[in-house]
Design an enzyme around this catalytic site. Sequence first.
Site, PDB file in Angstrom:
ATOM      1  N   GLU A   1      -1.192  -5.316   8.881  1.00 11.56           N
ATOM      2  CA  GLU A   1      -0.432  -4.603   9.908  1.00 11.56           C
ATOM      3  C   GLU A   1      -1.015  -4.887  11.291  1.00 11.56           C
ATOM      4  O   GLU A   1      -2.236  -4.928  11.459  1.00 11.56           O
ATOM      5  CB  GLU A   1      -0.455  -3.093   9.641  1.00 11.56           C
ATOM      6  CG  GLU A   1       0.337  -2.719   8.408  1.00 11.56           C
ATOM      7  CD  GLU A   1       0.515  -1.213   8.223  1.00 11.56           C
ATOM      8  OE1 GLU A   1       0.270  -0.432   9.164  1.00 11.56           O
ATOM      9  OE2 GLU A   1       0.897  -0.828   7.102  1.00 11.56           O
TER      10      GLU A   1
ATOM     11  N   GLU B   1       9.465  -3.846  10.372  1.00 15.75           N
ATOM     12  CA  GLU B   1       9.888  -2.566   9.782  1.00 15.75           C
ATOM     13  C   GLU B   1      10.487  -1.665  10.865  1.00 15.75           C
ATOM     14  O   GLU B   1       9.866  -1.419  11.916  1.00 15.75           O
ATOM     15  CB  GLU B   1       8.687  -1.873   9.117  1.00 15.75           C
ATOM     16  CG  GLU B   1       9.071  -0.518   8.520  1.00 15.75           C
ATOM     17  CD  GLU B   1       8.080   0.048   7.512  1.00 15.75           C
ATOM     18  OE1 GLU B   1       7.057  -0.595   7.234  1.00 15.75           O
ATOM     19  OE2 GLU B   1       8.366   1.156   7.009  1.00 15.75           O
TER      20      GLU B   1
ATOM     21  N   LYS C   1      -0.894  -9.370   3.467  1.00 17.45           N
ATOM     22  CA  LYS C   1      -0.118  -8.799   4.588  1.00 17.45           C
ATOM     23  C   LYS C   1      -1.024  -7.868   5.380  1.00 17.45           C
ATOM     24  O   LYS C   1      -1.752  -7.065   4.788  1.00 17.45           O
ATOM     25  CB  LYS C   1       1.115  -8.061   4.066  1.00 17.45           C
ATOM     26  CG  LYS C   1       1.896  -7.345   5.184  1.00 17.45           C
ATOM     27  CD  LYS C   1       3.319  -7.005   4.774  1.00 17.45           C
ATOM     28  CE  LYS C   1       3.466  -5.818   3.859  1.00 17.45           C
ATOM     29  NZ  LYS C   1       3.048  -4.541   4.458  1.00 17.45           N
TER      30      LYS C   1
ATOM     31  N   ASP D   1      -1.052  -6.175   0.151  1.00 18.56           N
ATOM     32  CA  ASP D   1      -1.416  -5.524   1.423  1.00 18.56           C
ATOM     33  C   ASP D   1      -2.914  -5.370   1.606  1.00 18.56           C
ATOM     34  O   ASP D   1      -3.615  -4.924   0.686  1.00 18.56           O
ATOM     35  CB  ASP D   1      -0.820  -4.107   1.461  1.00 18.56           C
ATOM     36  CG  ASP D   1       0.517  -4.058   2.151  1.00 18.56           C
ATOM     37  OD1 ASP D   1       0.826  -4.961   2.949  1.00 18.56           O
ATOM     38  OD2 ASP D   1       1.263  -3.096   1.890  1.00 18.56           O
TER      39      ASP D   1
ATOM     40  N   ASP E   1       0.833  -1.205   0.000  1.00 17.16           N
ATOM     41  CA  ASP E   1       0.000   0.000   0.000  1.00 17.16           C
ATOM     42  C   ASP E   1       0.868   1.255   0.000  1.00 17.16           C
ATOM     43  O   ASP E   1       0.343   2.381  -0.008  1.00 17.16           O
ATOM     44  CB  ASP E   1      -1.024  -0.021   1.143  1.00 17.16           C
ATOM     45  CG  ASP E   1      -0.401  -0.076   2.520  1.00 17.16           C
ATOM     46  OD1 ASP E   1       0.835  -0.153   2.613  1.00 17.16           O
ATOM     47  OD2 ASP E   1      -1.161  -0.031   3.516  1.00 17.16           O
ATOM     48  N   SER E   2       2.202   1.088  -0.039  1.00 19.90           N
ATOM     49  CA  SER E   2       3.103   2.216  -0.310  1.00 19.90           C
ATOM     50  C   SER E   2       2.759   2.838  -1.659  1.00 19.90           C
ATOM     51  O   SER E   2       3.218   3.939  -1.978  1.00 19.90           O
ATOM     52  CB  SER E   2       4.566   1.757  -0.296  1.00 19.90           C
ATOM     53  OG  SER E   2       4.743   0.629  -1.120  1.00 19.90           O
TER      54      SER E   2
HETATM   55  O1  KIV Z   1       3.589  -1.097   1.487  1.00 17.86           O
HETATM   56  C1  KIV Z   1       4.784  -1.378   1.488  1.00 17.86           C
HETATM   57  O2  KIV Z   1       5.533  -1.096   0.560  1.00 17.86           O
HETATM   58  C2  KIV Z   1       5.336  -2.047   2.657  1.00 17.86           C
HETATM   59  C3  KIV Z   1       6.835  -2.061   2.794  1.00 17.86           C
HETATM   60  C4  KIV Z   1       7.274  -0.800   3.447  1.00 17.86           C
HETATM   61  C5  KIV Z   1       7.321  -3.234   3.517  1.00 17.86           C
HETATM   62  O3  KIV Z   1       4.622  -2.520   3.491  1.00 17.86           O
END
Ligand code: KIV
Length: 265
Positions: free
Chosen positions: A115, A182, A113, A84, A45-46
């Site tokens: 959080e 992280e 993934k 994510d 989600d970056s």
């Molecule tokens: O969203 C993302 O790119 C991430 C990385 C910072 C690990 O979760």
Amino acid sequence: MNKITMTTLKSMKQSGEKFTCLTAYDASFAMAQEEAGVEVILVGDSLGMVIKGQASTLSVSMDDMVYHTKNVSRVCKKSFIMSDLPFAADSNKEQTYMNAARLIAEGGAHMVKIEGGATMLETIRFLSERGLAVCSHLGLLPQSVYKMGGYRIQGRTEEEAEKILNDAIALEQAGVDIILLECVPVALATRITKALTIPVIGIGAGAGCDAQVLVSYDVLGLTQGTPARFVKNFLHDSHSIKEAFKRFVEQVKNGQFPAPEHTFN
Ligand code: KIV
């Protein structure tokens, strides 16, 4: 490279061979990464920051994640695809399951993934019992940036460190398949990696982890603003984007990256 599965990643941990992970949000980057030998491709989600130009990941929607995951999975034949769960897509276990199922069934992801630590235990158990592969993201949680007071290193006090370690152990017992750490001190990340039988992927967590992940735009020197301490520009000494990804893979595998200057104490 043979098709990468959870079995491959677990046996790499057991044999001590490091593996690599980079973010991709589109077909061209995903293909270049797969050809460079990247084992795990993270549709992160970056993308809220590097694709949408926002200051955080918080504006990313489920539709955004499905769209970008589809673009990546359409071309990947070997890499393991992690996607994510975006902000507020995991507020209870049933909602999380339905959203995770979208990333897998519509998007083509192999793993989701999520959080968070202890608060997510019930959800992780629910997903794992239903056969979903899950990665738990601990340490700095970008979706909690406003509560955490910014993008800052986590786990520096003994109390914080114990909490992250205990969360990681409890998540493994609840059925999580991978932990992503992280921005935590190198000693804590190494301790967690040794305490778990599942693979640990680090970003700003030092060379003691089983694997390393970076945001692909950082690897190519396209960081907005000042790069974080853990970032390295691999395009600097390369002739192409694919060569930069290959260098990342080589340097993670031979232990050159991350170096002490990329880590926190
Ligand atoms: O969203 C993302 O790119 C991430 C990385 C910072 C690990 O979760």
